[in-house]
Design a protein around this motif. Structure first.
Motif, PDB file in Angstrom:
ATOM      1  N   LEU A 131       0.823  -1.214   0.000  1.00  0.00           N
ATOM      2  CA  LEU A 131       0.000   0.000   0.000  1.00  0.00           C
ATOM      3  C   LEU A 131       0.858   1.265   0.000  1.00  0.00           C
ATOM      4  O   LEU A 131       0.408   2.308  -0.483  1.00  0.00           O
ATOM      5  CB  LEU A 131      -0.943  -0.005   1.201  1.00  0.00           C
ATOM      6  CG  LEU A 131      -2.112  -1.007   1.097  1.00  0.00           C
ATOM      7  CD1 LEU A 131      -2.862  -1.101   2.422  1.00  0.00           C
ATOM      8  CD2 LEU A 131      -3.072  -0.609  -0.020  1.00  0.00           C
ATOM      9  N   ARG A 132       2.065   1.169   0.538  1.00  0.00           N
ATOM     10  CA  ARG A 132       2.952   2.334   0.481  1.00  0.00           C
ATOM     11  C   ARG A 132       3.341   2.649  -0.968  1.00  0.00           C
ATOM     12  O   ARG A 132       3.535   3.801  -1.331  1.00  0.00           O
ATOM     13  CB  ARG A 132       4.206   2.088   1.327  1.00  0.00           C
ATOM     14  CG  ARG A 132       4.044   2.500   2.781  1.00  0.00           C
ATOM     15  CD  ARG A 132       5.378   2.527   3.505  1.00  0.00           C
ATOM     16  NE  ARG A 132       5.911   1.190   3.705  1.00  0.00           N
ATOM     17  CZ  ARG A 132       5.612   0.433   4.767  1.00  0.00           C
ATOM     18  NH1 ARG A 132       4.768   0.886   5.678  1.00  0.00           N
ATOM     19  NH2 ARG A 132       6.149  -0.772   4.893  1.00  0.00           N
ATOM     20  N   MET A 133       3.442   1.601  -1.763  1.00  0.00           N
ATOM     21  CA  MET A 133       3.777   1.789  -3.178  1.00  0.00           C
ATOM     22  C   MET A 133       2.533   2.049  -4.027  1.00  0.00           C
ATOM     23  O   MET A 133       2.598   2.741  -5.035  1.00  0.00           O
ATOM     24  CB  MET A 133       4.515   0.557  -3.707  1.00  0.00           C
ATOM     25  CG  MET A 133       5.900   0.364  -3.098  1.00  0.00           C
ATOM     26  SD  MET A 133       6.737  -1.094  -3.773  1.00  0.00           S
ATOM     27  CE  MET A 133       5.950  -2.417  -2.871  1.00  0.00           C
ATOM     28  N   ASP A 134       1.406   1.490  -3.602  1.00  0.00           N
ATOM     29  CA  ASP A 134       0.172   1.622  -4.374  1.00  0.00           C
ATOM     30  C   ASP A 134      -1.009   1.638  -3.413  1.00  0.00           C
ATOM     31  O   ASP A 134      -1.526   0.593  -3.009  1.00  0.00           O
ATOM     32  CB  ASP A 134       0.042   0.447  -5.353  1.00  0.00           C
ATOM     33  CG  ASP A 134      -1.252   0.499  -6.170  1.00  0.00           C
ATOM     34  OD1 ASP A 134      -1.959   1.521  -6.092  1.00  0.00           O
ATOM     35  OD2 ASP A 134      -1.522  -0.492  -6.877  1.00  0.00           O
ATOM     36  N   SER A 135      -1.430   2.825  -3.035  1.00  0.00           N
ATOM     37  CA  SER A 135      -2.480   2.971  -2.017  1.00  0.00           C
ATOM     38  C   SER A 135      -3.844   2.505  -2.492  1.00  0.00           C
ATOM     39  O   SER A 135      -4.778   2.391  -1.693  1.00  0.00           O
ATOM     40  CB  SER A 135      -2.570   4.434  -1.569  1.00  0.00           C
ATOM     41  OG  SER A 135      -2.939   5.262  -2.670  1.00  0.00           O
ATOM     42  N   THR A 136      -3.991   2.250  -3.773  1.00  0.00           N
ATOM     43  CA  THR A 136      -5.293   1.820  -4.314  1.00  0.00           C
ATOM     44  C   THR A 136      -5.315   0.318  -4.614  1.00  0.00           C
ATOM     45  O   THR A 136      -6.258  -0.168  -5.225  1.00  0.00           O
ATOM     46  CB  THR A 136      -5.621   2.584  -5.611  1.00  0.00           C
ATOM     47  OG1 THR A 136      -4.644   2.251  -6.612  1.00  0.00           O
ATOM     48  CG2 THR A 136      -5.617   4.087  -5.378  1.00  0.00           C
ATOM     49  N   ASN A 137      -4.306  -0.419  -4.163  1.00  0.00           N
ATOM     50  CA  ASN A 137      -4.249  -1.857  -4.434  1.00  0.00           C
ATOM     51  C   ASN A 137      -5.354  -2.582  -3.664  1.00  0.00           C
ATOM     52  O   ASN A 137      -5.300  -2.706  -2.439  1.00  0.00           O
ATOM     53  CB  ASN A 137      -2.872  -2.410  -4.043  1.00  0.00           C
ATOM     54  CG  ASN A 137      -2.685  -3.846  -4.489  1.00  0.00           C
ATOM     55  OD1 ASN A 137      -3.385  -4.747  -4.033  1.00  0.00           O
ATOM     56  ND2 ASN A 137      -1.733  -4.055  -5.379  1.00  0.00           N
ATOM     57  N   ALA A 138      -6.353  -3.059  -4.397  1.00  0.00           N
ATOM     58  CA  ALA A 138      -7.529  -3.673  -3.764  1.00  0.00           C
ATOM     59  C   ALA A 138      -7.164  -4.930  -2.992  1.00  0.00           C
ATOM     60  O   ALA A 138      -7.728  -5.194  -1.915  1.00  0.00           O
ATOM     61  CB  ALA A 138      -8.581  -3.986  -4.823  1.00  0.00           C
ATOM     62  N   ASP A 139      -6.223  -5.707  -3.521  1.00  0.00           N
ATOM     63  CA  ASP A 139      -5.821  -6.939  -2.832  1.00  0.00           C
ATOM     64  C   ASP A 139      -5.186  -6.632  -1.483  1.00  0.00           C
ATOM     65  O   ASP A 139      -5.462  -7.310  -0.484  1.00  0.00           O
ATOM     66  CB  ASP A 139      -4.837  -7.730  -3.694  1.00  0.00           C
ATOM     67  CG  ASP A 139      -5.495  -8.331  -4.919  1.00  0.00           C
ATOM     68  OD1 ASP A 139      -6.662  -8.751  -4.817  1.00  0.00           O
ATOM     69  OD2 ASP A 139      -4.845  -8.366  -5.981  1.00  0.00           O
ATOM     70  N   ALA A 140      -4.331  -5.620  -1.449  1.00  0.00           N
ATOM     71  CA  ALA A 140      -3.675  -5.248  -0.186  1.00  0.00           C
ATOM     72  C   ALA A 140      -4.702  -4.692   0.807  1.00  0.00           C
ATOM     73  O   ALA A 140      -4.628  -4.969   2.008  1.00  0.00           O
ATOM     74  CB  ALA A 140      -2.577  -4.229  -0.439  1.00  0.00           C
ATOM     75  N   LEU A 141      -5.645  -3.914   0.312  1.00  0.00           N
ATOM     76  CA  LEU A 141      -6.711  -3.393   1.175  1.00  0.00           C
ATOM     77  C   LEU A 141      -7.535  -4.543   1.754  1.00  0.00           C
ATOM     78  O   LEU A 141      -7.915  -4.532   2.934  1.00  0.00           O
ATOM     79  CB  LEU A 141      -7.615  -2.444   0.383  1.00  0.00           C
ATOM     80  CG  LEU A 141      -6.993  -1.097  -0.014  1.00  0.00           C
ATOM     81  CD1 LEU A 141      -7.873  -0.393  -1.045  1.00  0.00           C
ATOM     82  CD2 LEU A 141      -6.798  -0.201   1.210  1.00  0.00           C
ATOM     83  N   TYR A 142      -7.790  -5.540   0.923  1.00  0.00           N
ATOM     84  CA  TYR A 142      -8.534  -6.725   1.378  1.00  0.00           C
ATOM     85  C   TYR A 142      -7.781  -7.455   2.493  1.00  0.00           C
ATOM     86  O   TYR A 142      -8.377  -7.832   3.515  1.00  0.00           O
ATOM     87  CB  TYR A 142      -8.775  -7.653   0.187  1.00  0.00           C
ATOM     88  CG  TYR A 142      -9.046  -9.089   0.569  1.00  0.00           C
ATOM     89  CD1 TYR A 142     -10.235  -9.461   1.185  1.00  0.00           C
ATOM     90  CD2 TYR A 142      -8.082 -10.077   0.328  1.00  0.00           C
ATOM     91  CE1 TYR A 142     -10.466 -10.781   1.545  1.00  0.00           C
ATOM     92  CE2 TYR A 142      -8.316 -11.393   0.683  1.00  0.00           C
ATOM     93  CZ  TYR A 142      -9.495 -11.746   1.291  1.00  0.00           C
ATOM     94  OH  TYR A 142      -9.725 -13.047   1.648  1.00  0.00           O
ATOM     95  N   VAL A 143      -6.471  -7.636   2.316  1.00  0.00           N
ATOM     96  CA  VAL A 143      -5.674  -8.341   3.333  1.00  0.00           C
ATOM     97  C   VAL A 143      -5.639  -7.547   4.639  1.00  0.00           C
ATOM     98  O   VAL A 143      -5.747  -8.126   5.729  1.00  0.00           O
ATOM     99  CB  VAL A 143      -4.251  -8.619   2.822  1.00  0.00           C
ATOM    100  CG1 VAL A 143      -3.356  -9.124   3.956  1.00  0.00           C
ATOM    101  CG2 VAL A 143      -4.288  -9.656   1.707  1.00  0.00           C
ATOM    102  N   ARG A 144      -5.496  -6.231   4.535  1.00  0.00           N
ATOM    103  CA  ARG A 144      -5.539  -5.405   5.756  1.00  0.00           C
ATOM    104  C   ARG A 144      -6.865  -5.609   6.485  1.00  0.00           C
ATOM    105  O   ARG A 144      -6.910  -5.771   7.712  1.00  0.00           O
ATOM    106  CB  ARG A 144      -5.378  -3.921   5.395  1.00  0.00           C
ATOM    107  CG  ARG A 144      -3.965  -3.480   5.061  1.00  0.00           C
ATOM    108  CD  ARG A 144      -3.041  -3.473   6.275  1.00  0.00           C
ATOM    109  NE  ARG A 144      -3.530  -2.667   7.371  1.00  0.00           N
ATOM    110  CZ  ARG A 144      -3.355  -1.354   7.497  1.00  0.00           C
ATOM    111  NH1 ARG A 144      -2.682  -0.687   6.568  1.00  0.00           N
ATOM    112  NH2 ARG A 144      -3.811  -0.716   8.541  1.00  0.00           N
ATOM    113  N   GLY A 145      -7.949  -5.588   5.731  1.00  0.00           N
ATOM    114  CA  GLY A 145      -9.262  -5.825   6.326  1.00  0.00           C
ATOM    115  C   GLY A 145      -9.375  -7.211   6.925  1.00  0.00           C
ATOM    116  O   GLY A 145      -9.940  -7.400   8.012  1.00  0.00           O
ATOM    117  N   LEU A 146      -8.805  -8.203   6.236  1.00  0.00           N
ATOM    118  CA  LEU A 146      -8.866  -9.582   6.707  1.00  0.00           C
ATOM    119  C   LEU A 146      -8.167  -9.729   8.061  1.00  0.00           C
ATOM    120  O   LEU A 146      -8.665 -10.416   8.963  1.00  0.00           O
ATOM    121  CB  LEU A 146      -8.217 -10.497   5.667  1.00  0.00           C
ATOM    122  CG  LEU A 146      -8.516 -11.996   5.763  1.00  0.00           C
ATOM    123  CD1 LEU A 146      -9.989 -12.264   5.490  1.00  0.00           C
ATOM    124  CD2 LEU A 146      -7.658 -12.770   4.781  1.00  0.00           C
TER     125      LEU A 146
END
Length: 497
Positions: free
Chosen positions: A201-216
């Motif tokens: 997310l530091r490199m790509d704040s809109t990465n949906a997969d990374a946002l999903y993992v954070r939520g998980l």
């Protein structure tokens, strides 16, 4: 009207340069770039290779050199574009194909990488670097296949192992990092999973997969409201993200069902609470922390419903999911106490006290140890067949009944084995009455104290007949049992002298 002269700024220098001069200038920039590259000053090397490209944009080697520099700066996507441009300009440029393949490898595109290395081997079959890199691409594909199989079988440790090996080759592959992070979350290794997702997310704040993992991670740590926010954000970035949609739905359903169960419990509707917690446990078996709490909550409701064995099992399930869950140990220990399984209760309270040395936990442990000690003695209440709150009259009546039932004279015609057993029981009845009919001894007995120093019976000869005579002495005469066939068990009569 006279014409007006207007000064138009023009790049007269470029106009007067011939193609040969432009090429010489580009070569100069390239040489400067090479110098900085050899000094490992890749940023300056990049700048001069860019100037060379600007001066002569049709030269494949300039793009190849800039691609090499970008690779050293870990900017693999840009390096891939330069490599591809280089081989478009010169399809026989082997270094260009090699660099394109290496960029594909770093980005996790093993099949594309393999095609590039195959192209090099077509141009030069004995190229060892291409041969070795092609084997690396095949190994990467194998790790991918193993990881997919492991994920399907829910062998998340295997997936993490495969992704670690894959990332050693494909260090810039977000897809591998996300899969590893997701499996770390599913294994309960939340800080590690969070770290991987945060790096992306530091490199790509809109990465949906990374946002999903954070939520998980938040979801599995029982921070459901925050988790839902991340799932919603992931769906905003990628509306078709199925995993985020499913996780969001599960999170909302789990929260709602748990809250319904809690409310039912507060309303003393324990049956409804028990059922609602059961339904909540079926929503997502992967949510370890929340399910541990649900098992413990159901155990609490079960204890209220006197389902003590089920409550113990639920607490054990909660502890299996989270072996640091103090509340589950406390609940199970209380259930063990209620079912007189004192050794198990002591073990759980010891675990709790070792973890949290509070005065309350110390008191619970001491009480359990006392009950354990008491349970190892003869249960005089059980011997007489009365409850622990029996009155003085109830104790006397119970002694009268049991003493007459087990008196040796009543069993004089029985076998030696039966006579011995009944004599033993007669003695125990006398012991029980001696203790429970004496207020001081009874208090000491109830409090778990040893009776040896207060007229106890351990290691001493005890004459139950003296107790019997003292109890029935008021009749002033002899005593015999009616053993005629018409007499029922325990029939007797007094014979006065």
């Amino acid at each position: 009207m006279a014409a007006v002269d207007i000064d138009v700024p023009v790049d007269t220098e470029s106009q007067i340069r011939s193609p040969e001069e432009m090429e010489r200038q580009a070569e100069g920039f390239k040489e400067q770039g090479n110098a900085f590259y050899s000094q490992k000053d890749y940023s300056e090397a990049f700048n001069y290779y860019t100037k060379a490209i600007d001066a002569c944009p049709k030269n494949a080697s300039y793009y190849g050199n800039r691609a090499a520099t970008l690779m050293m700066l870990s900017r693999f996507r840009e390096a891939l574009e330069d490599s591809q441009q280089a081989v478009r300009l010169d399809d026989c440029f082997m270094k260009g194909h090699l660099r394109e393949g290496k960029c594909h490898l770093s980005l996790g595109n093993a099949m594309a990488a393999s095609r590039c290395f195959q192209k090099v081997l077509e141009l030069e079959p004995s190229n060892r670097e291409a041969q070795q890199e092609n084997k690396t691409a095949e190994t990467l594909l194998e790790f991918e296949r193993m990881a997919d199989f492991g994920f399907e079988k829910r062998d998340f440790r295997k997936v993490v192992f495969c992704m670690d090996r894959a990332l050693a080759v494909a260090s810039a592959c977000h897809r591998f990092k996300i899969l590893k992070a997701e499996c770390l979350a599913l294994l309960g290794r939340y800080p590690e999973a969070q770290s991987v997702a945060s790096d992306i997310l530091r490199m790509d704040s809109t990465n949906a997969d990374a946002l999903y993992v954070r939520g998980l991670c938040l979801y599995y740590e029982d921070c459901i409201d925050k988790a839902v926010q991340f799932f919603v954000q992931a769906l905003r970035m990628a509306p078709d993200h199925e995993k985020a949609r499913l996780a969001c739905r599960n999170a909302k359903a789990l929260k709602a069902k748990k809250e319904e169960g809690n409310q039912a419990f507060k309303n003393n509707n324990y049956e409804a609470a028990y059922q609602l917690y059961t339904e909540a446990l079926m929503i997502d078996p992967n949510n370890i922390k929340t399910n541990a709490k649900l098992y413990c909550n159901r155990a609490t409701a079960g204890a209220k419903l006197k389902k003590l064995q089920q409550a113990i099992e639920d607490c054990s399930s909660a502890i299996k999911l989270d072996d640091t869950y103090i509340k589950a140990y406390l609940r199970r220990a209380q259930c063990y106490m209620d079912t007189e399984q004192y050794e198990e209760a002591v073990r759980d309270y010891e675990k709790v006290y070792q973890t949290e040395k509070t005065s309350d936990h110390k008191h619970l442990l001491k009480n359990a140890q006392l009950e354990l000690k008491k349970s190892k003695r003869k249960d005089y209440y059980k011997v007489l067949g009365v409850g622990k709150n029996a009155t003085e009259d109830e104790i006397k009546k119970a002694y009268r009944k049991r003493a007459l039932m087990h008196h040796p004279d009543r069993h004089s015609a029985a076998t030696p084995e039966v006579q011995k057993e009944e004599e033993k029981k007669f003695k125990e009845v006398g012991e029980a009455f001696t203790v429970l009919s004496d207020p001081k001894k009874k208090i000491r007995y109830d409090n778990g104290h040893d009776l040896d120093d207060d007229g106890g019976f351990e290691g001493r000869d005890f004459d139950a007949n003296n107790i019997f005579r003292a109890f029935f002495g008021g009749h002033g005469g002899g005593f015999s049992f009616d053993s005629s066939p018409d007499s029922g068990p325990g029939n007797f009569f007094f014979q006065f002298g």
